[in-house]
Design a protein around this motif. Sequence first.
Motif, short mmCIF file in Angstrom:
data_model
loop_
_atom_site.label_atom_id
_atom_site.label_comp_id
_atom_site.label_asym_id
_atom_site.label_seq_id
_atom_site.Cartn_x
_atom_site.Cartn_y
_atom_site.Cartn_z
N SER A 226 36.54 34.91 31.83
CA SER A 226 37.11 36.03 32.19
C SER A 226 37.09 36.86 30.67
N SER B 173 37.78 44.46 33.59
CA SER B 173 37.66 44.13 34.72
C SER B 173 36.78 43.45 35.36
N LEU C 102 40.51 42.99 40.62
CA LEU C 102 40.32 42.38 39.07
C LEU C 102 40.70 43.37 38.07
N SER D 74 41.76 40.57 33.34
CA SER D 74 41.66 38.99 33.68
C SER D 74 42.00 38.06 32.62
N ASN E 268 45.34 37.64 36.57
CA ASN E 268 45.08 39.13 36.26
C ASN E 268 46.49 39.32 35.48
N LYS F 282 47.73 42.20 35.43
CA LYS F 282 48.25 43.17 36.50
C LYS F 282 49.12 42.64 37.53
N THR G 204 43.70 36.58 41.96
CA THR G 204 42.67 36.89 42.64
C THR G 204 41.57 35.79 42.75
#
Length: 176
Positions: free
Chosen positions: A120, A124, A144, A147, A162, A164, A168
């Motif tokens: 990751s 994004s 995404l 991450s 994430n 955010k 996911t």
Amino acid sequence: AITGSSGDTGGGLYQPYGIAVDGSNNVWEANFGAASFGRLSKFANNGTAISGSSGYGGLSGIDVAVAIDSGGNAWAVDQYFGSLDKFNSSGVMQSGVSGYGSFNNPTGLAFDHANNAWVSTHGSNVKVLSNTGTAVGTYTGGGLALSQAVAIDGAGNAWIANSKFSLTTAGLLSEF
């Protein structure tokens, strides 16, 4: 076992960040502040340092994650240099000086059932590489963004955390 009132020390341990346990129940630590210590530290499951006072891997930047592949090799992602590096079970680097791949601020690492490394990034996407460092694919879907970590479940689904405020799934690995 954790020993003493402050836990285990030694083995080149310095600002531990990522942690993984290998098939022999040894604990591997990724050293976040490895500017003057080794990149990885290894401990027996009783807390005894295996990696020696300098740790493994020499000097580097900021190792934030470590994972163990099916062959018992430890892999680490270096956030500062944007690299993925492979170490054998004795702590000897196998991936060369610059490691595998070039990543934009890697943050997490996991291995799937095919022994592919999922990395990751703080961007994004999540990049997937074979255990020889060859690119397998890139996952960019599912909302995404930023991450932080990746994990593979028993069914072969990749799960990505994430920044955010979401979790996911990349779904089954057959997408690649």
